[in-house]
Design an enzyme around this catalytic site. Structure first.
Site, PDB file in Angstrom:
ATOM      1  N   ARG A 311      31.979  -8.339 -12.704  1.00 27.74           N
ATOM      2  CA  ARG A 311      32.117  -7.309 -11.678  1.00 27.74           C
ATOM      3  C   ARG A 311      33.418  -6.509 -11.872  1.00 27.74           C
ATOM      4  O   ARG A 311      33.484  -5.325 -11.535  1.00 27.74           O
ATOM      5  CB  ARG A 311      32.035  -7.901 -10.271  1.00 27.74           C
ATOM      6  CG  ARG A 311      31.809  -6.864  -9.187  1.00 27.74           C
ATOM      7  CD  ARG A 311      31.396  -7.475  -7.862  1.00 27.74           C
ATOM      8  NE  ARG A 311      29.950  -7.518  -7.716  1.00 27.74           N
ATOM      9  CZ  ARG A 311      29.190  -6.515  -7.253  1.00 27.74           C
ATOM     10  NH1 ARG A 311      29.745  -5.373  -6.876  1.00 27.74           N
ATOM     11  NH2 ARG A 311      27.895  -6.641  -7.167  1.00 27.74           N
ATOM     12  N   GLU A 727      31.776  -5.759   1.753  1.00 32.06           N
ATOM     13  CA  GLU A 727      32.927  -5.809   0.857  1.00 32.06           C
ATOM     14  C   GLU A 727      33.606  -4.462   0.608  1.00 32.06           C
ATOM     15  O   GLU A 727      34.839  -4.403   0.492  1.00 32.06           O
ATOM     16  CB  GLU A 727      32.520  -6.395  -0.500  1.00 32.06           C
ATOM     17  CG  GLU A 727      32.113  -7.851  -0.461  1.00 32.06           C
ATOM     18  CD  GLU A 727      31.421  -8.252  -1.743  1.00 32.06           C
ATOM     19  OE1 GLU A 727      30.249  -7.868  -1.931  1.00 32.06           O
ATOM     20  OE2 GLU A 727      32.053  -8.917  -2.563  1.00 32.06           O
TER      21      GLU A 727
END
Ligand code: MTE
Ligand code: QUE
Ligand code: MOS
Length: 802
Positions: A311, A727
């Site tokens: 990520r 997030e």
């Protein structure tokens, strides 16, 4: 009656503040229940020589002391790579690593027994920093490489180049409810676990494997968590296995609830990173090439480090088009608790790095940094290809930058800030506007699924169960709203039930911000099946025999708690039926009123051989602008104003989404400013409680705080056209860190200030001192050792330096 889009209060809001909302350790003790604690390694790396477990087990009030040898099934686990042990065997690899489980009638008995502990460990050499791991060649997994265009050519033909190193520290999740689990022994060796976990399915599977059971012999439930933030995605398994082991061995219920100190000392955190960057750019400020050598500090086990590093690679571009690039990412193995998921999941580190690069390009070219950011921002028709081959579609990144610059009066304030810095001898101001783009979907394809069970009862009320877990983020409230609207019934008639592996099988963790996307869609799919059953029944029932119309399910409308045929409505306005009446009649006609729904995110795919594909269903985007005030003598930082602007699609619940935006942003501000993990040179966490580890409090909110969202009519996918919000807002914090960098650049205009992350008062003061010191070269390269900020001690500032 419609509730989607309305500001319905969080469905546990009152429970949270009155204490009526129960967490694992609030559950009443059952008869015979045992308390469980663990014995932790006092050293970072060593060989266990001896341990008086037999003697401890015989002490008064102690029901058992269990080591790895007592684990009936496997002692090996890991979400991606199986390299961790529940209980240490011969070797211990971090301070706080569980060696044995101790079960007692009371905490007092366990405390007494722990005093009699004799544990002999032969010390081995530990490795703590990324540099030490590089020297010792200790890695986890294999390096990953993203490539596009020809970086070497871009570098050798560049009008300008710049190279440097970005260093950031870790972060403690700091959920208020510590790791906890209760295990109840069942019939035939079955086990029932109540766990504070984002991933009940993983608890079910891992407990089964540890105890040598089939998955069908274990049930895991989770009512809610008192915060998780990624910290309970994998790491809830250790306490769950400990409680389950005791329950199995003693045939008694067993409970474990870590103390805050033990939790902080023995669980993993956000990964510290070190990134070497080389960048090529034009005189205008356009990025032509970027080379990144990325290292993360993984700790002693793989945990989710490979997915997290992935990520980071996916977010190393943030919002910018990079025509030529070469990114290489490596995970270092060190003697700390295995680092794990934390809101952003590797994204924040990659994005902080490129924002640092953008700021430095602006300094080299002596231009305004927003101009550089805007110039490189992903566009619409072209300049929209990511380093991994996905095109950024239907986004509003340039529009968000322009709108926020306008509404925050960025340009006027920039002049004022720079004017202030020319005059003030006591303070510095800094201003920065940074974009944010976060990819939504698990980058591991099989995790992008969800299932739901919807039961309609005879009185027209509804219970919904999904694999999603509630950690305060409002998932249950949103699913309740979605289901109420799907049946056109009142919000009060819908309840979200406890998450249990008994009702929903093979579920992914509630993570990657996709909780509502996956479970909300699965719940809607279940509702749609029930609606179809009801619609078919209603289409024949609702038509009067003399209407002359054929039954037509397409004409059945659910509205305001009633159901009618839209053709007969005008002719027979009274010819409608309430949801409750319809359900009752349908039941009598033996129509199914309970269904299971399934959802898998469409389209996404990514090929790890070529490192190209479309890993994300869509992106959540935004931008922030922050102004900071720094005391030149103490380095103290004050956040004077922040403006946030986000594209979160069509909100399901504006109040909850605003809470997520503000909460996420502030949590990020903690990471970039005050949260400083300090360790002794033996690898012991020194900042293991709220007295030494500073998370933001109410006074750390920006004095002026504007939060807004932007409409995006191009976003037409996902559940009720919403976007994930869990997030992404954390990464809006980068404007605060970059504002500090901006302030430092005003100390001496010819120098590029270095700034590690977090920018604590100590770090800021050290950088001001460095810049004031004329012995440094013009590029700002100092002789100060760039040791990782999160580790050991920083060089002490000497007062006689000037
Ligand atoms: N909000 C609260 N109040 N508590 C939390 O623990 N976790 C965050 C975010 N918001 C968290 C939170 C993280 S890390 C994620 S991935 C998402 O919530 C998960 O929930 P969602 O997918 O339902 O948004
Ligand atoms: C974002 C995430 C996760 C992720 C990938 C993301 C995450 C997670 C995993 C994961 C990966 C492989 C496994 C596994 C989990 O990947 O939270 O069990 O085998 O758990 O892009 O948040
Ligand atoms: Mo969140 S870090 O994906 O649990």
């Amino acid at each position: 009656m419609k509730v989607v889009g309305k500001q319905v209060p969080h469905d546990s809001a009152i429970g949270h503040v009155t204490g009526k909302a129960l967490f694992v350790d609030d559950l009443a003790f059952t008869q015979n229940e045992l308390i469980v604690e663990f014995i932790a390694s006092p050293v970072a790396h060593g060989k266990i020589k001896s341990f008086n477990s037999v003697e401890l087990a015989q002490l008064d009030g102690i029901a058992g002391v269990f080591t790895f040898a007592d684990i009936p099934g496997h002692n090996l686990y890991g979400p991606v790579i199986q390299d961790e042990r529940f209980l240490a065997e011969e070797i211990v690899e971090y301070v706080g690593q569980p060696i044995a489980v101790i079960a007692g009638e009371s905490r007092k008995a366990i405390r007494h027994a722990k005093k009699k502990l004799r544990l002999e460990i032969e010390k081995l050499t530990p490795v703590f920093t990324i540099d030490e791991a590089l020297a010792a060649k200790q890695f986890i997994g294999v390096p990953r490489v993203f490539k596009q265009g020809d970086f070497e050519k871009a570098w050798s033909t560049a009008e300008h180049t710049l190279a440097g190193t970005f260093v950031c520290g870790g972060q403690e999740q700091f959920y208020l409810e510590s790791q906890a689990a209760i295990a109840w022994p069942g019939e035939h060796g079955e086990i029932h676990v109540h766990s504070s976990s984002q991933n009940p399915t993983e608890i079910q599977e891992v407990v089964a494997e540890a105890l040598g059971l089939g998955f069908h012999e274990v049930v895991c439930v989770c009512k809610r968590m008192g915060g998780a933030f990624g910290g309970k995605e994998t790491q809830a398994v250790i306490p769950a296995v400990m409680a389950a082991l005791v329950a199995t061995k003693t045939k008694r219920p067993a409970r474990i609830a870590y103390t805050k100190d033990d939790d902080m000392r023995s669980t993993g955190k956000r990964h510290p990173y070190k990134i070497h960057y080389k960048t090529a750019f034009t005189t205008e400020g356009k990025l032509t090439g970027l080379n990144l050598e990325i290292y993360s500090n993984g700790g002693a086990g793989a945990d989710l480090s490979t997915a997290i590093l992935e990520r980071t690679l996916f977010h190393a571009d943030n919002a910018y088009f990079i025509p030529n690039l070469f990114f290489k990412g490596t995970i270092c193995k060190t003697n700390f608790p295995p680092n794990t998921a934390f809101r952003g999941f590797g994204g924040p580190q990659g994005m902080a790095n490129i924002e640092n690069v953008m700021q430095e390009i602006a300094l080299v070219l002596k231009k305004d940094a927003l101009e550089i950011r805007r110039l490189n921002c992903y566009d619409h028709a072209d300049r929209n290809l990511t380093p991994y081959g996905q095109v950024v579609r239907n986004h509003l990144l340039p529009e968000i930058l322009d709108q926020l610059a306008e509404t925050s009066e960025y340009r006027r304030r920039l002049q004022e800030v720079e004017q202030f810095n020319r005059q003030s001898t006591t303070h510095l101001r800094g201003l920065a506007l940074t974009p944010m783009k976060f990819g939504i979907s698990f980058t591991t394809k099989f995790l992008n699924q969800g299932n739901a069970l919807v039961n309609v009862y005879k009185d027209g009320t509804v219970q919904v169960s999904t694999g999603g877990t509630e950690m305060g983020q409002g998932l249950n409230t949103k699913i309740r709203q979605l289901v109420a609207d799907e049946f056109a019934i009142s919000y009060d008639d819908v309840r979200i039930m406890i998450t249990s592996t008994e009702k929903n099988n093979n579920t992914p963790p509630t993570a990657a911000s996709a909780g509502t996307d996956l479970n909300g869609m699965a719940a809607l799919n279940a509702c749609r099946k029930i609606r179809k059953n009801l619609t078919e029944f209603a289409s024949s029932y609702l038509l009067p025999p003399d209407s002359g119309l054929d039954p037509s399910p397409e004409n059945i409308i659910f509205e305001n708690g009633t159901i009618y045929d839209d053709r007969s409505k005008s002719r027979f306005p009274e010819n409608k039926i309430t949801f409750r009446e319809l359900v009752k009649l349908a039941f009598m006609e033996r129509i199914s009123l309970g269904e299971r729904g399934f959802y898998g995110t469409p389209e996404i795919d990514f090929n790890r051989e070529t490192e190209k594909g479309e890993p994300f269903f869509y992106y959540t985007t935004g931008a922030s602008v922050s102004e900071v005030l720094i005391d030149r003598f103490t380095g103290q930082l004050k956040l004077e104003r922040t403006d946030l602007l986000m594209d979160i699609g069509e909100t399901i619940n504006p109040g909850i989404d605003k809470g997520q935006i503000i909460g996420g942003f502030i949590q990020g501000v903690g990471w970039v400013t005050n949260e400083d993990l300090r360790y002794s040179d033996k690898g012991e966490l020194l900042s293991y409680s709220p007295t030494t580890y500073k998370i933001p409090n109410i006074q750390d909110l920006p004095e002026i705080f504007n939060v807004d969202t932007i409409e995006n009519p191009q976003h037409k996918i996902n559940v009720r056209r919403s976007k994930a919000v869990g997030e992404p807002p954390l990464m809006l914090c980068l404007s605060v860190w970059i504002a500090v960098k901006h302030a430092l650049s005003c100390v001496r205009n010819d120098a590029i200030p270095r700034l590690n992350l977090p920018a604590t008062a100590e770090e800021i003061l050290r950088r001001i001192t460095e810049l004031d010191d004329d012995s440094k070269d013009a590029a700002g390269n100092s002789s100060v050792d760039e040791s990782e900020v999160s580790l050991v001690s920083l060089p002490i500032l000497s007062a006689e330096k000037k």
